[in-house]
Design an enzyme around this catalytic site. Structure first.
Site, mmCIF file in Angstrom:
data_model
loop_
_atom_site.group_PDB
_atom_site.id
_atom_site.type_symbol
_atom_site.label_atom_id
_atom_site.label_comp_id
_atom_site.label_asym_id
_atom_site.label_seq_id
_atom_site.Cartn_x
_atom_site.Cartn_y
_atom_site.Cartn_z
ATOM 1 N N GLU A 226 0.835 -1.405 0.114
ATOM 2 C CA GLU A 226 0.028 -0.113 0.053
ATOM 3 C C GLU A 226 0.803 1.251 -0.178
ATOM 4 O O GLU A 226 0.637 2.091 -0.555
ATOM 5 C CB GLU A 226 -0.884 0.040 1.159
ATOM 6 C CG GLU A 226 -2.039 -1.072 1.029
ATOM 7 C CD GLU A 226 -1.756 -2.363 1.658
ATOM 8 O OE1 GLU A 226 -0.572 -2.692 2.060
ATOM 9 O OE2 GLU A 226 -2.608 -3.173 1.318
ATOM 10 N N HIS A 295 -9.790 -4.520 11.216
ATOM 11 C CA HIS A 295 -10.467 -4.400 9.874
ATOM 12 C C HIS A 295 -11.830 -3.645 10.026
ATOM 13 O O HIS A 295 -12.860 -3.684 9.195
ATOM 14 C CB HIS A 295 -10.832 -5.703 9.351
ATOM 15 C CG HIS A 295 -9.776 -6.576 8.772
ATOM 16 N ND1 HIS A 295 -8.502 -6.960 9.502
ATOM 17 C CD2 HIS A 295 -9.374 -6.825 7.422
ATOM 18 C CE1 HIS A 295 -7.682 -7.621 8.869
ATOM 19 N NE2 HIS A 295 -8.208 -7.394 7.452
HETATM 20 C C1 TPP Z 1 -2.076 -4.084 4.708
HETATM 21 C C2 TPP Z 1 -3.033 -5.100 4.182
HETATM 22 N N1 TPP Z 1 -3.308 -4.900 2.875
HETATM 23 C C3 TPP Z 1 -4.314 -5.982 2.378
HETATM 24 C C4 TPP Z 1 -4.978 -6.890 3.171
HETATM 25 C C5 TPP Z 1 -6.016 -7.756 2.739
HETATM 26 N N2 TPP Z 1 -5.201 -9.175 2.395
HETATM 27 C C6 TPP Z 1 -5.518 -10.026 3.585
HETATM 28 S S1 TPP Z 1 -4.717 -11.500 3.172
HETATM 29 C C7 TPP Z 1 -4.072 -10.697 1.646
HETATM 30 C C8 TPP Z 1 -3.214 -11.948 1.139
HETATM 31 C C9 TPP Z 1 -1.945 -12.165 1.608
HETATM 32 O O1 TPP Z 1 -1.294 -13.249 1.087
HETATM 33 P P1 TPP Z 1 -0.123 -13.830 1.495
HETATM 34 O O2 TPP Z 1 0.919 -13.029 2.193
HETATM 35 O O3 TPP Z 1 0.322 -14.739 0.518
HETATM 36 O O4 TPP Z 1 -0.588 -14.868 2.808
HETATM 37 P P2 TPP Z 1 -1.817 -16.085 2.563
HETATM 38 O O5 TPP Z 1 -2.848 -15.377 2.797
HETATM 39 O O6 TPP Z 1 -1.461 -16.639 1.368
HETATM 40 O O7 TPP Z 1 -1.348 -17.017 3.781
HETATM 41 C C10 TPP Z 1 -4.818 -9.666 1.621
HETATM 42 C C11 TPP Z 1 -4.429 -8.926 0.431
HETATM 43 C C12 TPP Z 1 -4.417 -6.845 4.752
HETATM 44 N N3 TPP Z 1 -5.084 -7.583 5.463
HETATM 45 N N4 TPP Z 1 -3.505 -5.932 5.006
#
Ligand code: TPP
Ligand code: MG
Lengths: 493, 352
Positions: A226, A295
């Site tokens: 972000e 959230h």
């Molecule tokens: C700063 C932030 N941006 C966006 C999100 C929304 N979000 C939650 S999980 C996620 C994906 C994360 O992927 P990864 O790091 O690969 O972990 P996984 O879910 O695959 O375990 C996103 C975009 C968030 N929680 N926090």
């Protein structure tokens, strides 16, 4: 005893769905993890996985059945060593004893559909309903049914909507998409960037179809970075492009707030007017349902504090569309606060080639003479419901939809207060240094002599958002609180 | 540069990596990977507990008992179990929102975890945190964080405190492939190396951050090399093979504990379920998921070895499954019947 497979809820907003297809047939062996069926909801097709092992003894709901309520038994699984004779003897539930009990399963009666969530929240508040949850199947309504929508507010047409203009019922989600679509068609400098906006069609499906029309050059999936992509957006804007930067939710914009405030909001001033930043930061703001403290924050007051920003928070689909179009055209940095619970709600939108709502103009959503209620975004659901309740008790409330938080349309509020002499503000955010606090100060400064009672704020409670269903309900404002506040300033009980 | 050869064969630029992994995982020639019977049985049971717990959580979500977001760990069990087989008591763990498995691996009580998922007073956060936010001082589990990437700086801070207190503990910091692109990750890497902090960064590369594949989000998909410009050693590990995880974990933890600073382990793994419960998972084929389940399942691998080597019978393993299911069912029952928090809890725990 055979084990019941229940129709699962595949999203927090699902109450019923279509059982599209069985992938196993009666007599097939199933083990946990096997995909046994496919379900369709209004948003997507999803798979049902078996949790228990055994043999698929009986299919209770046939392929293609529509509107199957969540938690309806859809099949029976025979455990090891059971044969078909067991089917006659009823079934145990998969969770053993762990069936939701009426008084122990508040989650079940929690808001489910987007549209309904707010309405339900509001209802429950109004009724001061302290009873626990209901059985999940009890009053489930078909997903996406019209019942999921709040009573359409009495829409006073905008001054510039010609008489006889056709009104089209549109969800807030689609209205936002239409605004982006129209502005992207009209101006090549406009592009959309953010997490999951392109191939996934938006985490909340707001950017549906945009990638198809505009391609990956203009509808851009970013990594989860972000702070970085907000800065990239600001840089692109300084160079003359017109970015729309989507935050999946504004909670994640806290990662980026330095670029929004230090770089986007201040550059015009710091450059002595040479270089401005025409950019829209948009996304869901405020509480959704049961997503916990990190959230569920309302940032209206935060951005409202900053000179150099314009802050918009529409309630209706028409305003969402008209204000987003205005925001994209605007020469400055616009913070556009959406609300997840409102995305699925429908409102009439005027069918016009170019419907633009002016920034900085509040709207009288319901005229009245006894008390002024000022709200915006989802706060309007409480305000309008409260006004209905109050009307039953002979209190005629005027409801103002602020729509723009900054620059604030103080005149409209003052004019109304001069008529009613009483003011209640409604917001989901915290009271301290909140938008209501600002409104209260302005009214005190400019209409002190017209006030017949202290201005009263209804707000989110002064705590981080709790996860538990009962606590979350308490943490949010309610219709009952608005009614109570309005009666209090009218000195009625 | 101190980056060791990517011993654990799966390379990130190949397809879902374990496919490229040799059957037996890492350097089995040396025998370093062999588990004792006890280790195999332990790994099997602990991974199974996570699997069954998560399946149950998915089911309770479907029944409306769990709300909001719920991110399941199914498919990734070998990562946290292998790492926990390499730690010493008192080493800390911190992760994101896909945290149920980590808590069970830290020996937190399944009842308390499940009750938090349902938002009840017996949950680890009294029902106030939810699926994404749970903590246990006793088990040195530091959460449970909802903001992607935030735990990386926090975990680096845990390591900072260890160094400050000279307590000999190591912090394990888990984050995803998606999180590995966040800026604060690199700010943390720099400080960790600069100050030689005892931290192991465990990147759980499950191939997707929500609907975005690693290839679409990362310019260099070899995440083990993300510390290269800070001179932090890194390895890719077959995260579906609990033995490879444990062996790599032991190396990394020893490195950190000896005062040599941070270490990066890229665990190449796979998430079977959607990102959260409401993810239709249109971004990958059913075949891809099915193939992974059939040929690389972390639990099935151990099971097959146990049976093949005659270390356990089918019946014995069935009994383990039954025992684990009983624990999970008891947790579900508790989490269903435990009351919600008292309304007065709304106002507690804001300051102290
Ligand atoms: C700063 C932030 N941006 C966006 C999100 C929304 N979000 C939650 S999980 C996620 C994906 C994360 O992927 P990864 O790091 O690969 O972990 P996984 O879910 O695959 O375990 C996103 C975009 C968030 N929680 N926090
Ligand atoms: Mg991932």
């Amino acid at each position: 005893m055979p084990i019941e497979v229940l129709m699962p809820a595949l999203s927090p907003t699902m109450e019923a769905g279509k059982l599209a297809k069985w992938l196993k047939k009666e007599g097939d062996a199933v083990k946990s993890g096997d995909v046994i069926a496919e379900i369709e909801t209004d948003k997507a097709t999803m798979e049902v996985e078996a949790v228990d092992e055994g043999v698929l003894g009986k299919i209770l709901i046939a392929d293609g059945s529509e509107d199957v309520k969540v938690n309806t038994p859809i099949a029976l699984i025979l455990a090891d060593g059971e044969d078909e004779s067991a089917l006659k003897n009823g079934a145990s539930t998969p969770a053993g004893d762990a069936q939701p009990k009426p008084d122990a399963a508040p989650a079940a009666g929690e808001p489910k559909t987007g549209g309904e969530a707010a309405a339900k929240r509001a209802d429950e508040g109004a009724a001061k309903d302290a009873s626990g949850g209901k059985q999940p199947t009890g009053d489930a309504k078909a997903t996406g049914s019209a019942a999921a929508n709040p009573p359409a507010p009495e829409v006073l047409p905008e001054p510039d909507v010609p008489e006889g203009t056709e009104m089209v019922m549109t969800t807030v989600r689609d209205a936002l998409r239409d605004a982006m679509l129209e502005e992207m068609r009209a101006d090549e400098r406009v592009f959309l960037m953010g997490e999951e906006v392109a191939e996934y069609q938006g985490a909340y499906k707001v950017s549906q179809g945009l990638l198809e029309e505009f391609g990956a050059e203009r509808v851009i999936d970013t990594p989860i970075t972000e702070h970085g992509f907000a800065g990239v957006g600001v840089g692109a804007a300084l160079a003359g492009l017109k970015p729309i930067v989507e935050f999946m939710t504004f909670n994640f914009a806290m990662q980026a707030i330095d670029q929004i405030i230090n770089s986007a909001a201040k550059t015009l001033y710091m450059s002595g007017g040479q270089m401005g930043c025409s950019i829209v930061f948009r996304g869901a703001n405020g509480a959704a349902a049961r997503v916990g403290a990190q959230h569920s924050q309302d940032y209206a007051a935060w951005y409202s504090n900053v000179p150099g920003l314009t802050v918009l928070a529409p309630y209706t689909a028409a305003d969402a569309k008209g204000l987003l179009k205005a925001a994209i055209r605007d020469n400055n940095t616009v913070i556009f606060l959406e609300n997840e619970i409102l995305y699925g709600q429908q409102f009439p939108v005027p069918k016009l080639d170019d419907y633009v709502v002016p920034i900085g103009k509040a709207k009288i959503a319901r005229p009245g003479k006894d008390v002024t209620i000022v709200a915006w975004s989802i706060g309007m659901t409480y305000a309008l419901k409260a006004a209905e309740e109050l009307a039953k008790d002979g209190v005629d409330a005027e409801v103002i939809d602020l729509r723009t938080i900054r620059p604030m349309d103080t005149d409209t509020i003052i004019e109304s207060v001069k008529k009613t002499g009483r003011l209640v503000t409604v917001e989901e955010g915290w009271a301290q240094s909140g938008v209501g606090a600002e409104i209260s100060a302005r009214v005190m400064e400019r209409a002190f002599d017209w006030l017949d009672a202290p201005v009263t704020r209804v707000s989110g409670k002064d705590v981080p958002m709790p996860y538990a269903a009962n606590l979350e309900k308490l943490a949010l404002p309610s219709v009952a609180e608005v009614v109570e506040a309005a009666k209090a300033v009218c000195y009625r009980t | 540069m101190a980056v060791s050869a990517a011993k654990a064969a799966p390379t990130s630029d190949s397809q879902p990596a374990p496919e490229a992994a040799p059957e037996t995982g890492v350097s089995s020639a040396s025998g370093a990977l062999e588990f004792t019977k006890e280790e195999e049985l332990h790994a099997h049971r602990e991974m199974l507990l996570i699997r069954r717990f998560e399946e149950k959580a998915g089911q309770l979500y479907g029944m409306g008992l769990i709300g909001g977001f719920c991110h399941l760990y199914i498919g990734q069990e070998a990562v946290v179990i292998g790492m926990q087989m390499a730690v010493e008591p008192g080493d800390q763990v911190i992760t994101g929102y896909r945290d149920h498995g980590h808590m069970l691996a830290c020996e937190m009580d399944p009842k308390g975890v499940m009750a938090e998922l349902t938002g009840r007073r017996g949950g680890y956060s009294k029902g106030k945190g939810g699926s994404m936010h749970m903590f246990s001082v006793e088990k040195q589990f530091y959460g449970g964080h909802g903001i992607v990437g935030a735990q990386v700086s926090l975990g680096t801070g845990l390591a900072f405190a260890n160094r400050y207190k000279k307590n000999g503990k190591v912090s394990l910091v888990y984050f995803g492939d998606g999180a590995s692109n966040q800026g604060q990750v690199y700010e943390s890497f720099n400080m960790a190396k600069l100050w030689k902090l005892p931290v192991v960064y465990v990147i759980e590369n499950n191939k997707y951050g929500m609907g975005t594949s690693v290839e679409r989000a990362s310019s260099n998909t070899n995440l083990s090399q993300r510390g290269a410009s800070f001179d932090i050693p890194g390895e890719q590990v077959d995260g579906m093979d609990v033995r490879a995880v444990k062996a790599a974990g032991a190396r990394a933890i020893a490195h950190a504990r000896e005062g040599k600073g941070p270490y990066i382990l890229e665990m190449v793994t796979y998430r079977y379920r959607g990102h959260s419960m409401s993810d239709p998972a249109k971004y990958r084929s059913k075949d891809e998921v099915q193939k992974m389940r059939e040929t690389h399942d972390p639990i099935e691998q151990v099971r097959a070895r146990l049976i093949k080597a005659g270390l356990a019978t089918e019946d014995e393993l069935k009994a383990v499954d039954k025992e684990v299911r009983d624990i999970v069912n008891a947790a579900a029952e508790f989490a269903t019947n435990d009351p919600e928090p008292d309304p007065s809890e709304l106002w507690t725990d804001i300051l102290r």
